[in-house]
Design a protein around this motif. Structure first.
Motif, short mmCIF file in Angstrom:
data_model
loop_
_atom_site.label_atom_id
_atom_site.label_comp_id
_atom_site.label_asym_id
_atom_site.label_seq_id
_atom_site.Cartn_x
_atom_site.Cartn_y
_atom_site.Cartn_z
N LYS A 201 0.86 -1.18 0.00
CA LYS A 201 0.00 0.00 0.00
C LYS A 201 0.89 1.22 0.00
N GLY A 202 0.80 2.00 -1.07
CA GLY A 202 1.62 3.21 -1.20
C GLY A 202 0.83 4.45 -0.83
N GLY A 203 1.34 5.59 -1.29
CA GLY A 203 0.68 6.86 -1.01
C GLY A 203 0.96 7.38 0.38
N ALA A 204 1.75 6.64 1.15
CA ALA A 204 2.04 7.07 2.52
C ALA A 204 3.31 7.91 2.56
N PHE A 205 4.23 7.61 1.63
CA PHE A 205 5.49 8.35 1.57
C PHE A 205 5.74 8.80 0.13
N ALA A 206 6.78 9.59 -0.05
CA ALA A 206 7.10 10.07 -1.40
C ALA A 206 7.36 8.87 -2.32
N PRO A 207 7.01 9.00 -3.61
CA PRO A 207 7.14 7.86 -4.52
C PRO A 207 8.54 7.25 -4.57
N GLU A 208 9.60 8.08 -4.45
CA GLU A 208 10.96 7.51 -4.52
C GLU A 208 11.16 6.50 -3.39
N GLN A 209 10.62 6.84 -2.20
CA GLN A 209 10.79 5.92 -1.06
C GLN A 209 10.03 4.61 -1.30
N GLU A 210 8.86 4.75 -1.90
CA GLU A 210 8.05 3.55 -2.12
C GLU A 210 8.63 2.69 -3.25
N VAL A 211 9.21 3.37 -4.25
CA VAL A 211 9.90 2.62 -5.32
C VAL A 211 11.09 1.88 -4.70
N ASP A 223 11.64 -13.82 -7.06
CA ASP A 223 10.62 -14.47 -7.90
C ASP A 223 9.21 -14.00 -7.60
N ALA A 224 9.06 -13.15 -6.59
CA ALA A 224 7.70 -12.79 -6.17
C ALA A 224 7.11 -11.68 -7.03
N PRO A 225 5.91 -11.89 -7.58
CA PRO A 225 5.22 -10.78 -8.24
C PRO A 225 4.93 -9.68 -7.23
N LEU A 226 5.15 -8.41 -7.63
CA LEU A 226 5.02 -7.29 -6.69
C LEU A 226 4.09 -6.22 -7.27
N ARG A 227 3.35 -5.56 -6.40
CA ARG A 227 2.46 -4.46 -6.82
C ARG A 227 2.60 -3.29 -5.86
N LEU A 228 2.35 -2.10 -6.38
CA LEU A 228 2.37 -0.90 -5.56
C LEU A 228 1.09 -0.12 -5.82
N ASP A 229 0.41 0.32 -4.74
CA ASP A 229 -0.91 0.95 -4.87
C ASP A 229 -1.00 2.23 -4.04
N PRO A 230 -0.79 3.41 -4.68
CA PRO A 230 -0.87 4.66 -3.92
C PRO A 230 -2.28 5.25 -3.90
N ASN A 231 -3.27 4.49 -4.31
CA ASN A 231 -4.66 4.99 -4.32
C ASN A 231 -4.82 6.32 -5.06
N GLY A 232 -4.21 6.39 -6.24
CA GLY A 232 -4.44 7.54 -7.11
C GLY A 232 -3.68 8.80 -6.75
N ALA A 233 -2.67 8.68 -5.89
CA ALA A 233 -2.04 9.89 -5.32
C ALA A 233 -1.06 10.60 -6.26
N TRP A 234 -0.69 9.97 -7.38
CA TRP A 234 0.37 10.56 -8.20
C TRP A 234 -0.20 11.25 -9.44
N SER A 235 0.58 12.23 -9.93
CA SER A 235 0.24 12.85 -11.22
C SER A 235 0.55 11.85 -12.33
N VAL A 236 0.15 12.19 -13.54
CA VAL A 236 0.47 11.33 -14.70
C VAL A 236 1.99 11.23 -14.84
N GLN A 237 2.67 12.37 -14.74
CA GLN A 237 4.12 12.38 -14.91
C GLN A 237 4.80 11.51 -13.85
N THR A 238 4.40 11.67 -12.59
CA THR A 238 5.00 10.86 -11.52
C THR A 238 4.71 9.38 -11.76
N SER A 239 3.50 9.07 -12.16
CA SER A 239 3.13 7.67 -12.41
C SER A 239 4.05 7.08 -13.48
N LEU A 240 4.33 7.89 -14.52
CA LEU A 240 5.18 7.37 -15.60
C LEU A 240 6.61 7.18 -15.11
N GLU A 241 7.06 8.07 -14.24
CA GLU A 241 8.43 7.90 -13.70
C GLU A 241 8.50 6.63 -12.84
#
Ligand SMILES: O=C([O-])C(=O)C[C@H](O)[C@@H](O)C(=O)[O-]
Ligand SMILES: [Mg+2]
Length: 430
Positions: A201-211, A223-241
């Protein structure tokens, strides 16, 4: 049982369950969160149980509808939406905000979703009772299982070690506030439950920290599939980064940005699939999201999609458009986990491990809580949902509800207990 078997009694019981201090973009989970437990009893004396959201408006609708179910046939489920809607029209609903696109953690708050969430609790209770009447498991009533086990992913959260006020519920997980803490939490999840994939669950800290946390997880669990979910908190540009930083590492990004339009802009420029439980949350949101290819994976939540049959319908819509289906969760107990497992067992195209919050809960209202082994829950073949109501526990959690003034989940209010000026942030946050 016969076609004339009817509902003789309905009980709608609000409860408060303890919840750890899990962080998200809105704030932090409260020490106690509401759920509603529904029991139906047939005129043969057979019971069925269901569970759904317990916040004020859900509860009001469930309490208004409950008595109207008495005398109705056990097998009548197809008009539940119309019948619950009629009951909802009689109550004063306080918190509808159709304009909220992303700031809620599960998309817009509409009356249709409130009604669907209540329908789901009753539908599951009716199916459970029907299963007990007929001797069939719920999955059989839904057309039969196509798998014997349903895989779940370890749902990781940044979190505090404890709630801020002494005497509030505690657990022994400790804090997770940086990549090392997240990896430690994942190890414990893997050791204890065997989870093979993880969602943070993301959106709690800045995207660099969560990345950085996702990279640390990748290093620890290559080998583990991983997902990150900031609940819509990022701009389009940040999402692309973030997408660029996680290509080849994450299996999908979940709701990186708010709303179908922005999700489509991100999807157009990354090869990473996008999943959502925020911009596709009801059938009227499907056409725009699917035709613009804004999302590739829909995370169904049988509560707000309107039940188990509705989840199967959604699976058919996804199949038609070549989209994947998986499952979203919110703080829930074992009745909901049983319902999720039964319906997931019936959906052939389920390629992603489902979400569940259940490992975070220390309480339940079923006598034998589920066991996760190798990250999966067995699909039961015993009648109904295959779980039994723990009446003592139900009574104790209801007593807590009666003694408390907590009636709604409010993560921002919980955060204000530590940071008095906190308000849920405006989007995009980053
Ligand atoms: O996937 C999601 O968006 C969720 O699980 C929503 C939940 O409300 C989650 O954010 C939480 O429990 O804080
Ligand atoms: Mg989500």
């Amino acid at each position: 049982m016969s076609e004339s078997t009817r509902i003789a009694e309905v009980r709608v019981t609000p409860i408060l369950i303890s919840d750890p201090p899990l962080l998200n973009v809105q704030g932090v989970h409260q020490p106690y969160t509401p759920r509603t437990i529904i029991e139906v009893v047939t005129d043969n004396g057979v019971s069925g149980i269901g569970e759904t959201y317990g916040d004020t408006d859900y509860l009001k609708i469930a309490q208004a509808f409950g008595p109207k179910l008495v005398g109705q046939p056990l097998t009548a489920r197809n008009d539940l939406f119309a019948r619950v809607s009629a009951a909802a029209a009689e109550v004063d609903i306080a918190q509808i905000d159709n304009t909220v696109v992303a700031e809620g953690l599960r998309g817009a708050r509409t009356e249709v979703k409130l009604v669907h969430s209540v329908v789901s609790g009753f539908e599951v209770a009716l199916l459970d009772a029907l299963g007990h009447e007929t001797g069939l498991p719920v999955h059989a009533l839904l057309g039969g299982k196509v798998r014997d086990r349903v895989e779940y992913s370890g749902y990781l959260f940044y979190r505090w070690a404890e709630h801020p006020v002494a005497g509030e519920p505690q657990d022994d997980w400790g804090a997770a506030l940086d990549p090392a803490g997240v990896v430690e939490q994942a190890r414990r999840f893997a050791d204890r439950y065997g989870f093979k994939s993880f969602k943070l669950k993301g959106g709690a800290f800045a995207p660099e920290q969560e990345v950085a946390a996702i990279h640390a997880l990748h290093e620890a669990f290559p080998d583990a599939p991983l997902r990150l979910d900031p609940n819509g908190a990022w701009s389009v540009q940040t999402s692309l980064e973030v997408a660029a930083a996680l290509e080849g590492v994450a299996e999908y990004l979940e709701d990186p940005t708010a709303g179908t339009g922005q999700m489509a802009q991100v999807a157009a420029k990354t090869s990473l699939p996008l999943a959502t439980n925020m911009c596709v949350t009801a059938i009227d949101e499907v056409p725009a999201a699917f035709t613009s290819d804004a999302v590739q994976v829909v995370l169904s939540d049988h509560h707000y999609w309107g039940g188990l049959r509705a989840t199967q319908d959604l699976a058919a819509v996804c199949r038609t458009y070549g989209k994947q289906l998986s499952m979203h969760s919110n703080t829930h107990l074992g009745i909901s986990l049983a319902a999720m497992t039964h319906v997931a067992a019936t959906i052939p195209e389920l390629y992603y491990a489902c979400d569940t919050h259940r490992p975070w809960q220390t309480e339940d209202v079923i006598t034998v809580p589920h066991t996760f082994t190798d990250g999966a829950v067995d699909v039961t073949d015993t009648p109904g949902l295959g779980v039994e109501l723990d009446r003592e526990s139900l009574a104790a959690l209801h007593r807590r509800w009666l003694d408390s003034d907590v009636r709604d989940r409010d993560d921002a209010a919980a955060m204000r207990r530590v940071h008095p000026d906190w308000t849920a942030p405006a989007f995009p946050v980053w």
